[in-house]
Design a protein around this motif. Structure first.
Motif: not given
Length: 42
Positions: A15-20, A23-28
């Motif tokens: 998948g695409p590169q993500t950032m955590r 607070n545990g949420q994942v962002r792209i």
């Protein structure tokens, strides 16, 4: 695309590169998502 498919691809590194966030949420980043979608078409 189903949400489960996206999460499975992300977990396996396809998948695409993500950032955590702390607070545990994942962002792209939008640019990473676009580049990933473009790579699927080819």
């Amino acid at each position: 695309m189903h949400r489960s498919s996206f999460h499975r691809w992300r977990a396996t590194g396809r998948g695409p590169q993500t950032m955590r966030l702390p607070n545990g949420q994942v962002r792209i980043r939008r640019s990473d998502l676009k580049n990933w979608f473009d790579s699927l078409e080819s």
